[in-house]
Design an enzyme around this catalytic site. Structure first.
Site, mmCIF file in Angstrom:
data_model
loop_
_atom_site.group_PDB
_atom_site.id
_atom_site.type_symbol
_atom_site.label_atom_id
_atom_site.label_comp_id
_atom_site.label_asym_id
_atom_site.label_seq_id
_atom_site.Cartn_x
_atom_site.Cartn_y
_atom_site.Cartn_z
ATOM 1 N N HIS A 83 0.846 -1.217 0.000
ATOM 2 C CA HIS A 83 0.000 0.000 0.000
ATOM 3 C C HIS A 83 0.879 1.265 0.000
ATOM 4 O O HIS A 83 0.871 2.054 0.948
ATOM 5 C CB HIS A 83 -0.897 -0.043 1.243
ATOM 6 C CG HIS A 83 -2.116 0.833 1.143
ATOM 7 N ND1 HIS A 83 -2.056 2.203 1.054
ATOM 8 C CD2 HIS A 83 -3.437 0.528 1.116
ATOM 9 C CE1 HIS A 83 -3.277 2.699 0.993
ATOM 10 N NE2 HIS A 83 -4.123 1.698 1.024
ATOM 11 N N GLU A 142 -0.441 1.067 -5.694
ATOM 12 C CA GLU A 142 -0.393 -0.082 -4.795
ATOM 13 C C GLU A 142 -0.423 -1.413 -5.563
ATOM 14 O O GLU A 142 -1.494 -1.968 -5.815
ATOM 15 C CB GLU A 142 -1.571 -0.017 -3.837
ATOM 16 C CG GLU A 142 -1.777 1.325 -3.172
ATOM 17 C CD GLU A 142 -3.143 1.463 -2.538
ATOM 18 O OE1 GLU A 142 -3.795 0.435 -2.281
ATOM 19 O OE2 GLU A 142 -3.573 2.603 -2.285
HETATM 20 O O1 TA6 Z 1 -6.064 1.263 -1.172
HETATM 21 C C1 TA6 Z 1 -7.146 2.136 -1.208
HETATM 22 C C2 TA6 Z 1 -8.001 1.910 0.027
HETATM 23 O O2 TA6 Z 1 -8.610 0.649 -0.019
HETATM 24 C C3 TA6 Z 1 -9.007 3.052 0.099
HETATM 25 O O3 TA6 Z 1 -10.315 2.614 -0.238
HETATM 26 C C4 TA6 Z 1 -8.876 3.536 1.547
HETATM 27 O O4 TA6 Z 1 -9.720 2.792 2.391
HETATM 28 C C5 TA6 Z 1 -7.380 3.250 1.768
HETATM 29 O O5 TA6 Z 1 -7.204 1.962 1.216
HETATM 30 C C6 TA6 Z 1 -6.900 3.400 3.195
HETATM 31 O O6 TA6 Z 1 -7.407 2.378 3.990
HETATM 32 P P1 TA6 Z 1 -7.011 2.396 5.570
HETATM 33 O O7 TA6 Z 1 -7.591 1.132 6.129
HETATM 34 O O8 TA6 Z 1 -5.492 2.423 5.632
HETATM 35 O O9 TA6 Z 1 -7.588 3.669 6.113
#
Ligand code: TA6
Length: 302
Positions: A162, A267
């Site tokens: 991520h 990501e």
């Molecule tokens: O990777 C994108 C995502 O899935 C978004 O939808 C948002 O939820 C982000 O991840 C961050 O997620 P988190 O659980 O770290 O707040």
């Protein structure tokens, strides 16, 4: 000293370029900083928790065994929190595996996973080993994950890096080589084919690009110059995310609130379906983030 270990972190310093370094928090084995020749390449929220109280907001959090939240009540990952437990567990530093390029490894298994969360995955019956390798190059950072099933039963999993990239101004940035790819738009809850030769960012953006040939390099191009290249091995999908104003305001650990202008998540992962690993089997995937170079248009944009 090329490798410094403290109680909560490991810091790698390039042996020939002391202003090139990477810092990894043992909590989540989260890369929280990558400076190339003194310039930070990753975005880290000023309010990011680095004390293990919650996953880090920024750097490279690790997503396993589920991306997002499982909606199928029958699936073994249903009870897990969003993005699983790899980013909420303290990994073991396993040491150095290579001098040139400087490479270290971290490990996670049932013995050191966050018990409370791990036990929500198939009632804690899956036996697994994760080995994360982090390679610090002259002008690249490579993260590789190896997943092994040490148990008797097969299990399904997602994996995703991520990655929060740092950019001068996201409204000046374009991302290449996504055109003609199928994507699921998380905001519209619909799937379509990306038709932009270079996607731009002027509102909230949250798309899962699916099954993209790993020969395709995603490039962040700012004002006509390549800032960052993202290459993948065995990771067919990639999420592209920018929370924009409202979502940034809604995240307590997202600071400064206008920080969405200086970050972009690209990501790489395997999230559009599950990897099934039988007992004794191994799987691996990697991302390589590199800097600069020429714009490589790998799609028919005419
Ligand atoms: O990777 C994108 C995502 O899935 C978004 O939808 C948002 O939820 C982000 O991840 C961050 O997620 P988190 O659980 O770290 O707040």
């Amino acid at each position: 000293m090329s490798i410094e270990e403290t109680e909560d972190k490991v810091i790698l310093t390039h042996p020939r370029e002391p202003t090139t370094k990477v810092s990894i928090l043992k909590y989540g084995a989260t890369v929280i900083s990558w400076e190339n020749k003194g310039k930070e390449q990753l975005w880290l929220s000023e309010a990011a928790k680095l004390d293990g109280s919650k996953p880090v907001r920024g750097g490279i959090p690790l997503v396993f065994p589920i991306f997002g939240k499982q909606k199928n009540e029958e699936h073994p990952t249903y009870k897990l929190p969003q993005h699983g437990f790899a980013r909420n567990s303290t990994w073991e530093f396993l040491g150095q595996t290579s001098e040139n390029p400087l490479t270290v490894q971290f490990g996670l298994g049932p013995e050191n996973a966050n018990k409370e969360i791990y036990n929500l995955w198939n009632e804690g019956k899956n036996n697994f080993t994760l080995i994360l390798s982090i390679e610090l190059g002259d002008d690249h950072l490579k993260t590789n994950i190896e997943v092994e099933n040490n148990g008797d039963e097969a299990f399904d999993f997602n994996w995703l890096f991520h990655t929060y990239l740092k950019v001068p101004d996201v409204t000046d940035c374009l991302v290449t080589n996504l055109i003609d790819q199928k994507c699921y738009d998380q905001l519209l809850a619909t799937e379509y084919i990306e038709k932009s030769p270079m996607v731009c960012f002027n509102e909230e953006f949250d798309r899962i690009y699916k099954k993209i040939d790993t020969d395709k390099i995603f490039q962040v191009v700012e004002l006509g110059k390549v800032l960052i290249n993202v290459q993948r091995e065995n990771l067919p999908d990639s999420v592209v995310w920018n929370p924009w104003i409202e979502k940034s305001n809604g995240m307590a650990d997202f600071e400064p609130k206008n920080g969405y202008l200086n970050m972009l998540c690209i990501e790489p992962g395997h999230v559009s379906d599950f990897v099934t690993l039988k007992n004794g089997e191994k799987w691996s995937g990697s991302q390589t983030i590199s800097l600069g170079g020429d714009i490589k248009v790998q799609s028919n944009i005419y």
